[in-house]
Scaffold this motif. Structure first.
Motif, PDB file in Angstrom:
ATOM      1  N   ASN A  56     -64.260 -42.869   3.964  1.00 49.30           N
ATOM      2  CA  ASN A  56     -64.951 -41.983   2.814  1.00 49.30           C
ATOM      3  C   ASN A  56     -66.257 -41.528   3.569  1.00 49.30           C
ATOM      4  O   ASN A  56     -66.927 -42.225   4.455  1.00 49.30           O
ATOM      5  CB  ASN A  56     -65.045 -42.590   1.646  1.00 49.30           C
ATOM      6  CG  ASN A  56     -66.137 -43.642   1.330  1.00 49.30           C
ATOM      7  OD1 ASN A  56     -67.268 -43.474   2.047  1.00 49.30           O
ATOM      8  ND2 ASN A  56     -65.815 -44.795   0.790  1.00 49.30           N
ATOM      9  N   LYS A 105     -67.965 -28.528   5.421  1.00 46.52           N
ATOM     10  CA  LYS A 105     -66.589 -28.528   6.512  1.00 46.52           C
ATOM     11  C   LYS A 105     -66.431 -29.801   6.826  1.00 46.52           C
ATOM     12  O   LYS A 105     -65.390 -30.558   6.368  1.00 46.52           O
ATOM     13  CB  LYS A 105     -66.818 -27.707   7.497  1.00 46.52           C
ATOM     14  CG  LYS A 105     -65.604 -27.632   8.117  1.00 46.52           C
ATOM     15  CD  LYS A 105     -64.215 -26.704   7.632  1.00 46.52           C
ATOM     16  CE  LYS A 105     -63.252 -26.699   8.408  1.00 46.52           C
ATOM     17  NZ  LYS A 105     -62.193 -25.680   7.896  1.00 46.52           N
ATOM     18  N   HIS A 150     -65.491 -32.066   3.440  1.00 41.69           N
ATOM     19  CA  HIS A 150     -64.185 -31.781   3.097  1.00 41.69           C
ATOM     20  C   HIS A 150     -63.086 -32.447   3.712  1.00 41.69           C
ATOM     21  O   HIS A 150     -62.297 -32.689   3.252  1.00 41.69           O
ATOM     22  CB  HIS A 150     -64.167 -30.400   2.818  1.00 41.69           C
ATOM     23  CG  HIS A 150     -62.736 -29.593   2.703  1.00 41.69           C
ATOM     24  ND1 HIS A 150     -62.113 -29.976   1.326  1.00 41.69           N
ATOM     25  CD2 HIS A 150     -61.606 -29.337   3.438  1.00 41.69           C
ATOM     26  CE1 HIS A 150     -60.681 -29.355   1.204  1.00 41.69           C
ATOM     27  NE2 HIS A 150     -60.530 -29.019   2.581  1.00 41.69           N
ATOM     28  N   THR A 151     -63.320 -32.338   5.134  1.00 39.23           N
ATOM     29  CA  THR A 151     -62.501 -32.970   6.075  1.00 39.23           C
ATOM     30  C   THR A 151     -62.325 -34.254   5.785  1.00 39.23           C
ATOM     31  O   THR A 151     -61.455 -35.007   5.691  1.00 39.23           O
ATOM     32  CB  THR A 151     -62.697 -32.629   7.250  1.00 39.23           C
ATOM     33  OG1 THR A 151     -62.847 -30.999   7.894  1.00 39.23           O
ATOM     34  CG2 THR A 151     -62.006 -33.235   8.431  1.00 39.23           C
ATOM     35  N   ASN A 203     -63.269 -36.254   3.169  1.00 36.44           N
ATOM     36  CA  ASN A 203     -62.797 -36.414   2.000  1.00 36.44           C
ATOM     37  C   ASN A 203     -61.335 -36.260   1.778  1.00 36.44           C
ATOM     38  O   ASN A 203     -60.574 -37.025   1.189  1.00 36.44           O
ATOM     39  CB  ASN A 203     -63.533 -35.565   0.787  1.00 36.44           C
ATOM     40  CG  ASN A 203     -64.681 -36.208   0.342  1.00 36.44           C
ATOM     41  OD1 ASN A 203     -65.118 -37.189   0.927  1.00 36.44           O
ATOM     42  ND2 ASN A 203     -65.784 -35.305  -0.045  1.00 36.44           N
ATOM     43  N   THR A 204     -60.930 -35.320   2.244  1.00 39.81           N
ATOM     44  CA  THR A 204     -59.289 -34.970   2.441  1.00 39.81           C
ATOM     45  C   THR A 204     -58.494 -36.063   3.201  1.00 39.81           C
ATOM     46  O   THR A 204     -57.444 -36.646   2.717  1.00 39.81           O
ATOM     47  CB  THR A 204     -59.164 -33.526   3.116  1.00 39.81           C
ATOM     48  OG1 THR A 204     -59.534 -32.712   2.289  1.00 39.81           O
ATOM     49  CG2 THR A 204     -57.480 -33.259   3.280  1.00 39.81           C
ATOM     50  N   ASP A 214     -58.618 -39.181   0.994  1.00 37.94           N
ATOM     51  CA  ASP A 214     -57.843 -38.801  -0.187  1.00 37.94           C
ATOM     52  C   ASP A 214     -56.174 -39.101   0.328  1.00 37.94           C
ATOM     53  O   ASP A 214     -55.351 -39.673  -0.592  1.00 37.94           O
ATOM     54  CB  ASP A 214     -58.029 -37.618  -0.813  1.00 37.94           C
ATOM     55  CG  ASP A 214     -59.334 -37.427  -1.547  1.00 37.94           C
ATOM     56  OD1 ASP A 214     -59.918 -38.491  -1.701  1.00 37.94           O
ATOM     57  OD2 ASP A 214     -59.776 -36.401  -1.856  1.00 37.94           O
ATOM     58  N   LEU A 215     -56.005 -38.455   1.455  1.00 40.21           N
ATOM     59  CA  LEU A 215     -54.419 -38.631   1.723  1.00 40.21           C
ATOM     60  C   LEU A 215     -53.955 -40.185   2.504  1.00 40.21           C
ATOM     61  O   LEU A 215     -53.098 -40.703   2.282  1.00 40.21           O
ATOM     62  CB  LEU A 215     -54.306 -37.597   2.715  1.00 40.21           C
ATOM     63  CG  LEU A 215     -54.258 -35.827   2.150  1.00 40.21           C
ATOM     64  CD1 LEU A 215     -54.119 -35.053   3.229  1.00 40.21           C
ATOM     65  CD2 LEU A 215     -53.198 -35.873   1.095  1.00 40.21           C
ATOM     66  N   LEU A 235     -47.232 -32.729   1.122  1.00 41.06           N
ATOM     67  CA  LEU A 235     -48.123 -32.427   2.238  1.00 41.06           C
ATOM     68  C   LEU A 235     -47.446 -31.615   3.050  1.00 41.06           C
ATOM     69  O   LEU A 235     -46.432 -32.104   3.750  1.00 41.06           O
ATOM     70  CB  LEU A 235     -48.601 -33.739   2.981  1.00 41.06           C
ATOM     71  CG  LEU A 235     -49.423 -33.911   4.061  1.00 41.06           C
ATOM     72  CD1 LEU A 235     -50.823 -33.430   3.548  1.00 41.06           C
ATOM     73  CD2 LEU A 235     -49.973 -35.339   4.533  1.00 41.06           C
ATOM     74  N   GLU A 241     -51.095 -28.426   6.675  1.00 44.13           N
ATOM     75  CA  GLU A 241     -52.263 -29.351   6.345  1.00 44.13           C
ATOM     76  C   GLU A 241     -52.614 -30.475   7.321  1.00 44.13           C
ATOM     77  O   GLU A 241     -53.696 -30.771   7.591  1.00 44.13           O
ATOM     78  CB  GLU A 241     -52.131 -29.483   4.901  1.00 44.13           C
ATOM     79  CG  GLU A 241     -51.970 -28.785   3.808  1.00 44.13           C
ATOM     80  CD  GLU A 241     -51.416 -29.118   2.620  1.00 44.13           C
ATOM     81  OE1 GLU A 241     -52.264 -28.858   1.731  1.00 44.13           O
ATOM     82  OE2 GLU A 241     -50.389 -29.746   2.706  1.00 44.13           O
ATOM     83  N   LEU A 251     -56.083 -30.910   9.575  1.00 42.57           N
ATOM     84  CA  LEU A 251     -56.624 -31.959   9.481  1.00 42.57           C
ATOM     85  C   LEU A 251     -56.794 -32.780  10.814  1.00 42.57           C
ATOM     86  O   LEU A 251     -58.065 -33.261  11.299  1.00 42.57           O
ATOM     87  CB  LEU A 251     -56.095 -33.149   8.404  1.00 42.57           C
ATOM     88  CG  LEU A 251     -56.884 -34.355   8.129  1.00 42.57           C
ATOM     89  CD1 LEU A 251     -58.233 -33.892   7.681  1.00 42.57           C
ATOM     90  CD2 LEU A 251     -56.041 -35.137   7.163  1.00 42.57           C
TER      91      LEU A 251
END
Length: 126
Positions: A32, A67, A70-71, A73-74, A77-78, A98, A102, A106
Motif C-alpha cells: 500500500n 500517478k 494511483h499506481t 493504490n491500484t 487494491d487488485l 480486469l 489495465e 499497471l
C-alpha cells in the motif's frame, strides 16, 4: 475480542473468517502507498524524486506524485482480492473485472517505478 464477538454473532461463518483474513493480509502488505512511502524514508529516498523519475512527461497536466499514488493504490487494491479471494470482492462476492490493457498499464507503471528507484539510489550512492 471484537472479532470474536462478531464471529460469535455470525456463528463463525465463512464470510466472517474471510473478512478477518482479508483485513489482516491487507494491513500487513508493503504494497500500500503509505507503507511503501515509509520504506522509501527508511532508505533515505524521496518519493517525489522517484515519482518524477518514473512519470515526468513534459507538458503533462497529471502530477507525478499522484500517478505514483494511483499506481500503487491500484496495485494494492487488485493484489489482495486476486491473491487471497480468487478475484472476487470480499464484501459483495462479485467477480472483479480486469481488462488486459489495465494489467499491461499497471505492469508498465510498476516497471517505471522500479527503474526510478534504482536510478535514484544510484545517484545517491555516486
Amino acid at each position: 475480542m471484537e472479532d470474536f464477538k462478531n464471529g460469535h454473532r455470525s456463528q463463525f461463518s465463512e464470510q466472517w473468517f474471510i473478512a478477518i483474513q482479508d483485513r489482516n493480509y491487507k494491513a500487513s502488505t508493503l504494497c500500500n502507498y503509505k507503507n511503501l512511502c515509509e520504506q522509501f524514508k527508511l532508505l533515505g529516498l524521496d518519493k517525489k524524486e522517484i515519482a518524477d523519475e518514473a512519470f515526468y512527461v513534459q507538458g503533462s497536466e497529471e502530477k507525478t506524485d499522484e500517478k505514483l499514488r494511483h499506481t500503487i493504490n491500484t496495485l494494492n487494491d487488485l493484489r489482495n482480492p486476486i491473491v487471497h479471494e480468487a478475484s472476487i470482492d470480499i464484501l459483495s462476492l462479485e467477480a472483479i473485472s480486469l481488462e488486459e490493457h489495465e494489467v499491461i498499464d499497471l505492469m508498465e507503471n510498476i516497471n517505471k517505478i522500479v527503474e526510478a528507484i534504482i536510478k535514484v539510489m544510484e545517484r545517491k550512492i555516486s
